[in-house]
Design a protein around this motif. Structure first.
Motif, PDB file in Angstrom:
ATOM      1  N   MET A 156       0.822  -1.208   0.000  1.00  0.00           N
ATOM      2  CA  MET A 156       0.000   0.000   0.000  1.00  0.00           C
ATOM      3  C   MET A 156       0.863   1.268   0.000  1.00  0.00           C
ATOM      4  O   MET A 156       1.810   1.394   0.772  1.00  0.00           O
ATOM      5  CB  MET A 156      -0.912   0.004   1.233  1.00  0.00           C
ATOM      6  CG  MET A 156      -2.054   0.994   1.139  1.00  0.00           C
ATOM      7  SD  MET A 156      -3.306   0.495  -0.067  1.00  0.00           S
ATOM      8  CE  MET A 156      -4.110  -0.831   0.821  1.00  0.00           C
ATOM      9  N   GLN A 157       0.524   2.201  -0.904  1.00  0.00           N
ATOM     10  CA  GLN A 157       1.133   3.528  -0.934  1.00  0.00           C
ATOM     11  C   GLN A 157       0.075   4.540  -0.462  1.00  0.00           C
ATOM     12  O   GLN A 157      -1.008   4.162  -0.029  1.00  0.00           O
ATOM     13  CB  GLN A 157       1.601   3.843  -2.352  1.00  0.00           C
ATOM     14  CG  GLN A 157       2.476   2.770  -2.979  1.00  0.00           C
ATOM     15  CD  GLN A 157       3.786   2.570  -2.265  1.00  0.00           C
ATOM     16  OE1 GLN A 157       4.474   3.532  -1.961  1.00  0.00           O
ATOM     17  NE2 GLN A 157       4.135   1.319  -1.972  1.00  0.00           N
ATOM     18  N   LYS A 158       0.374   5.836  -0.562  1.00  0.00           N
ATOM     19  CA  LYS A 158      -0.563   6.842  -0.050  1.00  0.00           C
ATOM     20  C   LYS A 158      -1.886   6.855  -0.813  1.00  0.00           C
ATOM     21  O   LYS A 158      -2.967   6.862  -0.224  1.00  0.00           O
ATOM     22  CB  LYS A 158       0.074   8.242  -0.109  1.00  0.00           C
ATOM     23  CG  LYS A 158       1.029   8.515   1.036  1.00  0.00           C
ATOM     24  CD  LYS A 158       1.494   9.965   1.010  1.00  0.00           C
ATOM     25  CE  LYS A 158       2.420  10.229   2.189  1.00  0.00           C
ATOM     26  NZ  LYS A 158       2.910  11.643   2.185  1.00  0.00           N
ATOM     27  N   THR A 159      -1.814   6.880  -2.139  1.00  0.00           N
ATOM     28  CA  THR A 159      -3.041   7.026  -2.933  1.00  0.00           C
ATOM     29  C   THR A 159      -3.253   5.883  -3.926  1.00  0.00           C
ATOM     30  O   THR A 159      -4.100   5.978  -4.803  1.00  0.00           O
ATOM     31  CB  THR A 159      -3.020   8.357  -3.713  1.00  0.00           C
ATOM     32  OG1 THR A 159      -1.849   8.378  -4.552  1.00  0.00           O
ATOM     33  CG2 THR A 159      -2.991   9.546  -2.772  1.00  0.00           C
ATOM     34  N   PHE A 160      -2.461   4.833  -3.811  1.00  0.00           N
ATOM     35  CA  PHE A 160      -2.602   3.679  -4.699  1.00  0.00           C
ATOM     36  C   PHE A 160      -1.907   2.490  -4.049  1.00  0.00           C
ATOM     37  O   PHE A 160      -1.382   2.591  -2.931  1.00  0.00           O
ATOM     38  CB  PHE A 160      -1.995   3.971  -6.083  1.00  0.00           C
ATOM     39  CG  PHE A 160      -0.530   4.303  -6.047  1.00  0.00           C
ATOM     40  CD1 PHE A 160       0.437   3.298  -6.135  1.00  0.00           C
ATOM     41  CD2 PHE A 160      -0.105   5.628  -5.909  1.00  0.00           C
ATOM     42  CE1 PHE A 160       1.788   3.602  -6.094  1.00  0.00           C
ATOM     43  CE2 PHE A 160       1.255   5.935  -5.866  1.00  0.00           C
ATOM     44  CZ  PHE A 160       2.198   4.913  -5.953  1.00  0.00           C
ATOM     45  N   SER A 177      -5.347   1.571  -8.536  1.00  0.00           N
ATOM     46  CA  SER A 177      -5.689   2.923  -8.069  1.00  0.00           C
ATOM     47  C   SER A 177      -6.540   2.832  -6.805  1.00  0.00           C
ATOM     48  O   SER A 177      -7.129   1.796  -6.503  1.00  0.00           O
ATOM     49  CB  SER A 177      -6.427   3.697  -9.160  1.00  0.00           C
ATOM     50  OG  SER A 177      -7.604   2.999  -9.540  1.00  0.00           O
ATOM     51  N   GLN A 178      -6.612   3.940  -6.082  1.00  0.00           N
ATOM     52  CA  GLN A 178      -7.272   3.955  -4.771  1.00  0.00           C
ATOM     53  C   GLN A 178      -8.729   3.494  -4.834  1.00  0.00           C
ATOM     54  O   GLN A 178      -9.207   2.793  -3.934  1.00  0.00           O
ATOM     55  CB  GLN A 178      -7.192   5.360  -4.174  1.00  0.00           C
ATOM     56  CG  GLN A 178      -7.568   5.419  -2.699  1.00  0.00           C
ATOM     57  CD  GLN A 178      -7.176   6.745  -2.079  1.00  0.00           C
ATOM     58  OE1 GLN A 178      -7.176   7.779  -2.749  1.00  0.00           O
ATOM     59  NE2 GLN A 178      -6.833   6.733  -0.805  1.00  0.00           N
ATOM     60  N   ASP A 179      -9.437   3.867  -5.909  1.00  0.00           N
ATOM     61  CA  ASP A 179     -10.853   3.524  -6.000  1.00  0.00           C
ATOM     62  C   ASP A 179     -11.087   2.049  -6.350  1.00  0.00           C
ATOM     63  O   ASP A 179     -12.229   1.593  -6.365  1.00  0.00           O
ATOM     64  CB  ASP A 179     -11.554   4.415  -7.039  1.00  0.00           C
ATOM     65  CG  ASP A 179     -10.965   4.247  -8.433  1.00  0.00           C
ATOM     66  OD1 ASP A 179      -9.732   4.086  -8.540  1.00  0.00           O
ATOM     67  OD2 ASP A 179     -11.727   4.269  -9.417  1.00  0.00           O
ATOM     68  N   ASP A 186      -2.728  -3.018   3.774  1.00  0.00           N
ATOM     69  CA  ASP A 186      -1.326  -3.320   3.490  1.00  0.00           C
ATOM     70  C   ASP A 186      -0.955  -4.722   3.998  1.00  0.00           C
ATOM     71  O   ASP A 186      -1.267  -5.091   5.133  1.00  0.00           O
ATOM     72  CB  ASP A 186      -0.424  -2.283   4.158  1.00  0.00           C
ATOM     73  CG  ASP A 186       1.022  -2.426   3.716  1.00  0.00           C
ATOM     74  OD1 ASP A 186       1.274  -2.429   2.499  1.00  0.00           O
ATOM     75  OD2 ASP A 186       1.891  -2.556   4.600  1.00  0.00           O
TER      76      ASP A 186
END
Length: 729
Positions: A156-160, A177-179, A186
Motif C-alpha cells: 500500500m502507498q498513499k493514494t494507490f 488505483s485507490q478507488d 497493506d
C-alpha cells in the motif's frame, strides 16, 4: 578493443539484424529502404545507421533478403517465420515458446516478451537460425491471455497500491488505483484482476476482486492455492438454491424403468473418512456356479440435467479437487453427499455394469443399464482388508468405522473373499498383458481440529484397495469396448494414455544405472516388463521414491478424447471413465452417451465432445496441481515445528543452483543451495547428476543419503530450504 566492447558491438549488430528481419517479414508484400527500417526499429545515431546499411548489403549478398530496386529491400517470401505457440516463462524471466509440431522451443529474452505472461497463446517471430545457436525470437502479438486474475500481496502507498504476485513466473507487479483497492489493507493476500496495460506504463493496471486474508494463515493459503489455478472454493448462491430444489425422492414409476437389484447382496468399500460413496459392488452365486457381479455407480445424470445452471457449473468445474484438509466438490452436497451417495439401507438410483464371471474370472455375459439398489453394508478399506487377511467373521473395534465390534454375515465374508480372488486373477492378467504397476506411496497427514499437521503417514494400496480398483477398471474397460467396437463408429469419451517418451526412458535408464538397475528396450512388452521389475526391485530401498517419481515422469499424460488410441499404462485397447460421476464430469458424459446408444440414438458430432474433453483434461491438470501444492504447503507447515532436528534424506534432484533432498521418514522435500554448502565451492556436473567440490573433489549425486536440518520454511512461497550437514556415511 576490450572483450567487453567487442561483445557489446556484436550484440548491437545482432539486434540490428533481428530488427531488419522483423520489419521485412512482418509485411512481406512491401519493400523498405534503410531510412524506413531505421525509423521502425529506433535507429537514430550515425554509427548504428552505418551498421544497418552494411548489414542490409551483407544479407542481400548471402541471399537472406532481396533488393527489389536500388536501396529497397524485401523479405524472401518462402520462409515462414511467424508461428503461434504457448509461453513458458522461466525462473529468470525469459521465456520459451512451445509450438505444436516443432521439435525445438523458441527462446525469447525478457525484453522481447511484449507484455506476454506464462501460458499465454502468442504469435512469435523466429529470427533466422545461426549455426550452433538455439532458435530465438520475439513475441509480436498476444493471441489469447491464459488468465487475468492473479494472487498477490498488497504493497500500500498513499493514494494507490502495487500488488506483488506470488507466482515467481509473473515478472511484474500490478498497479491498483485507490478507488479499486476495496477493503484490502497493506500486507493482505488478494486476488487482483488485470484490466489493462496502457502503452508506456511499466506495470499493468488492475482491481482487487477478493481479499483472501493475511499471508501464512491456514485458510488464506489454502484459498490462495485454489485461486492461483482459477479453482473455486464455494458454490454461488444461485447454484445452491437450484440444487436444494431438486426432487431427490425415489419414485415407483422410475423404479419400473430400471433393473431392480434391491434384493441382491450389495456393499460399498471406501476410505473410512469418505463422505460420498459413488460406487458399490453386488454379488450373487448363480445356479451354474458362476458369479453375478454388479458394479453400481451413482446415477448422477438422472439429477444433473443438460441445459441447467447446475450442469453448467459442474462442467465448468469438471472435477472435484482433493486438498489435504478438504474436498472442493464438483457437485453441491445435496447430490454428492446425499442423493447420489450410495449409503447403506437407502434406495438409490444407479447406472450399472453387470457381469457373469466364472471361477477363473472369464466373462460369460455382460449387461449395462440403469438400476435401483439398496446397499446392505458400508465397509472401510481396513475392514475389508481384515476379512481378506483373516477370513474371520469378527472385525475388531480398533479398525472398524463402527462404534462397537460387529459381526459380519458369512455371506458377506464369502463375497469379499471370492471378489478378492477374482480381482487378483484379473490384475495378474493385466500385468502379463503389459500393464504398469504404479503403486506409488502417497503422503497423508494427521490433522488436529485447527487443520494443523501433527504427523505424517503413508497410504499404500493393499488387497482391499486393489479389489475395488480391478472391478472399477473392468467396468470402465468393458463400457468403452461395448461402444468402441460398434460399427459404424460412435462418438464416445475415452481415457487414453500414449506410449512413454523414448528420450525420457533413456534418461531414466541413465539414472537408475547408478543404482544397479536397467531397462530392456527390445520391444514395447519388454519395456513394460522391465519397468515393472524396476518398480518391484526398488521397493523399500532408499531410491524408491526417486525412481517411482522419475518413472511416472517418463509416462505420457492420460487425457480425455473422442479419438481412441488405447491406454498404455493399463494395457487396454479401450478404456473410459464410467465409475465416478460424482467427482468427474467426463463420467457424466459417458453415462449420457451410453444411455443414448442403449436407446438406439444416433451418434452426435465428435467435435462438440472433443472440446469438452480438452476442457476436462485441462481442469483435471489444474486440480492435480492444486492438490500437489496443498501437500507441499502442509509438509512445510509440518517442518516448521522441527527446525532443530537433524534428518536423513535422499538427494532427489541436482541443478546448477542446488540439490533437492527428500527426507526419508516423511517425504518432505527441500533445497540445499550450492552457495550455502560450506567447506568448498561446488560445480554442477549435468552428465553425472552431481555437484563436485573444486578443491576437495567431494561429490554429492542423485540417490546419496545426506543429513540436513531445516534452514528456512516459507509458507507463502511454499518453499523449504535445508542446511547440509554432510553425507550419511
Amino acid at each position: 578493443m576490450s572483450k567487453k566492447n567487442k561483445k557489446s558491438k556484436n550484440h548491437r549488430k545482432n539486434e540490428i539484424t533481428k530488427g531488419i528481419f522483423t520489419v521485412l517479414e512482418k509485411e512481406q508484400d512491401k519493400s523498405f529502404n534503410y531510412k524506413q527500417i531505421a525509423a521502425k526499429i529506433g535507429v537514430t545515431d550515425a554509427h548504428d545507421r552505418n551498421l544497418l546499411i552494411k548489414k542490409l548489403v551483407q544479407l542481400k549478398e548471402t541471399k537472406r533478403i532481396i533488393e527489389v530496386s536500388r536501396g529497397s529491400y524485401k523479405a524472401i517470401a518462402s520462409t515462414k517465420t511467424y508461428h503461434t505457440g504457448t509461453v513458458d516463462i522461466t525462473g529468470r524471466g525469459n521465456a520459451y515458446i512451445v509450438i505444436e509440431g516443432m521439435d525445438d522451443d523458441v527462446f525469447v529474452p525478457f525484453n522481447k516478451l511484449k507484455k506476454a505472461f506464462h501460458k499465454d497463446i502468442v504469435e512469435v517471430y523466429i529470427f533466422p537460425k545461426r549455426k550452433g545457436k538455439k532458435l530465438e525470437g520475439e513475441i509480436t502479438k498476444i493471441v489469447e491471455r491464459h488468465k487475468k486474475e492473479f494472487v498477490g500481496i498488497v504493497d500500500m502507498q498513499k493514494t494507490f497500491a502495487f500488488i506483488r504476485p506470488t507466482d515467481f513466473r509473473m515478472y511484474t507487479d500490478i498497479f491498483v488505483s485507490q478507488d479499486k483497492i476495496g477493503k484490502a489493507t497493506d500486507g493482505d493476500k488478494v486476488i487482483v484482476e488485470i484490466t489493462e496495460w496502457p502503452d508506456g506504463r511499466d506495470s499493468p493496471f488492475g482491481k482487487i476482486t477478493e481479499v483472501l486474508g493475511k499471508p501464512g494463515e491456514h485458510n488464506t493459503e489454502i484459498h490462495s492455492i485454489l485461486a492461483e489455478y482459477g479453482l473455486p472454493y464455494e458454490f454461488p448462491a444461485e447454484i445452491e438454491r437450484f440444487a436444494s430444489h431438486l426432487d431427490t425422492s425415489i419414485k415407483a414409476d422410475d423404479i419400473a424403468k430400471r433393473r431392480d437389484m434391491r434384493d441382491t447382496l450389495t456393499f460399498t468399500i471406501d476410505p473410512k473418512d469418505a463422505k460420498d460413496f459413488d460406487d458399490a459392488l453386488s454379488f450373487k452365486v448363480l445356479e451354474n456356479g458362476n458369479f453375478e457381479i454388479g458394479i453400481h455407480i451413482a446415477d448422477v445424470s438422472h439429477y444433473l440435467q443438460e441445459g441447467t445452471i447446475l450442469d453448467d457449473e459442474a462442467y465448468n468445474r469438471a472435477t472435484s479437487v482433493y486438498l489435504v484438509d478438504r474436498v472442493v466438490p464438483m457437485l453441491p452436497e445435496v447430490l454428492s453427499n446425499n442423493a447420489c451417495s450410495l449409503r447403506p439401507n437407502e434406495e438409490k438410483y444407479t447406472f450399472s455394469a453387470i457381469f457373469e464371471l466364472d471361477a477363473q474370472a472369464n466373462i460369460k455375459n455382460q449387461w449395462f443399464g440403469r438400476t435401483v439398489i439398496n446397499s446392505n453394508e458400508r465397509f472401510a478399506y481396513e475392514e475389508a482388508q481384515y476379512i481378506i487377511e483373516n477370513e474371520d467373521e469378527n472385525i475388531p473395534e480398533d479398525i472398524s468405522i463402527r462404534a462397537s465390534a460387529y459381526s459380519v454375515s458369512k455371506e458377506v465374508v464369502n463375497a469379499i473373499l471370492i471378489l478378492d480372488k477374482l480381482a487378483k486373477i484379473m490384475r495378474s492378467s493385466r500385468m502379463q498383458d503389459g500393464a504398469i504397476s504404479f503403486d506409488k506411496v502417497e503422503v497423508r497427514f494427521n490433522l488436529n481440529d485447527k487443520s494443523e499437521p501433527t504427523g505424517v503417514y503413508f497410504k499404500e494400496a493393499k488387497a482391499a484397495n486393489k479389489l475395488i480398483e480391478e472391478f472399477m477398471l473392468l467396468a470402465n474397460k468393458k463400457v468403452a469396448e461395448f461402444i468402441g467396437k460398434q460399427k459404424p463408429t460412435k462418438t464416445f469419451i475415452y481415457r487414453i494414455h500414449d506410449n512413454p517418451n523414448e528420450d525420457k526412458l533413456m534418461a531414466l535408464n541413465g539414472i537408475i544405472s547408478k543404482f544397479g538397475h536397467k531397462l530392456d528396450f527390445k520391444d514395447k512388452k519388454s519395456i513394460s516388463a522391465s519397468l515393472n521389475q524396476l518398480l518391484e526391485d526398488v521397493k523399500g530401498k532408499k531410491e524408491q521414491n526417486l525412481v517411482d517419481t522419475l518413472a511416472i515422469r517418463t509416462m505420457s499424460k492420460a487425457v480425455y478424447t473422442t479419438n481412441n488410441i488405447g491406454h498404455y499404462g493399463l494395457a487396454f485397447d479401450y478404456y473410459s471413465h464410467f465409475t465416478s460421476p460424482i467427482r468427474r464430469y467426463p463420467d457424466v458424459m459417458v453415462h449420457r452417451l451410453l444411455q443414448h446408444y442403449l436407446d438406439n440414438g444416433e451418434t452426435p458430432k465428435a467435435e462438440i465432445f472433443e472440446e469438452k474433453c480438452k476442457h476436462s483434461s485441462n481442469m483435471e491438470y489444474l486440480a492435480s496441481s492444486a492438490e500437489r501444492d496443498s501437500i507441499k504447503y502442509m509438509q512445510i507447515k509440518f517442518m516448521q515445528d522441527h527446525e532443530n532436528r537433524e534428518f536423513v534424506g535422499v538427494i532427489s534432484g541436482v541443478t546448477e543452483w542446488g540439490i533437492y533432498v527428500e527426507i526419508i521418514e516423511n517425504k518432505c522435500e527441500g533445497m540445499v543451495r550450492i552457495r550455502d554448502i560450506k567447506g568448498d565451492y561446488y560445480n554442477f556436473d549435468q552428465k553425472e547428476y552431481a555437484i563436485v567440490g573444486e578443491r576437495t573433489k567431494k561429490i554429492y549425486t542423485l540417490g546419496d543419503e545426506v543429513i540436513v536440518t531445516v534452514k528456512n520454511s516459507d509458507l507463502v512461497k511454499r518453499h523449504l530450504d535445508f542446511s547440509l550437514i554432510g553425507k550419511n556415511e
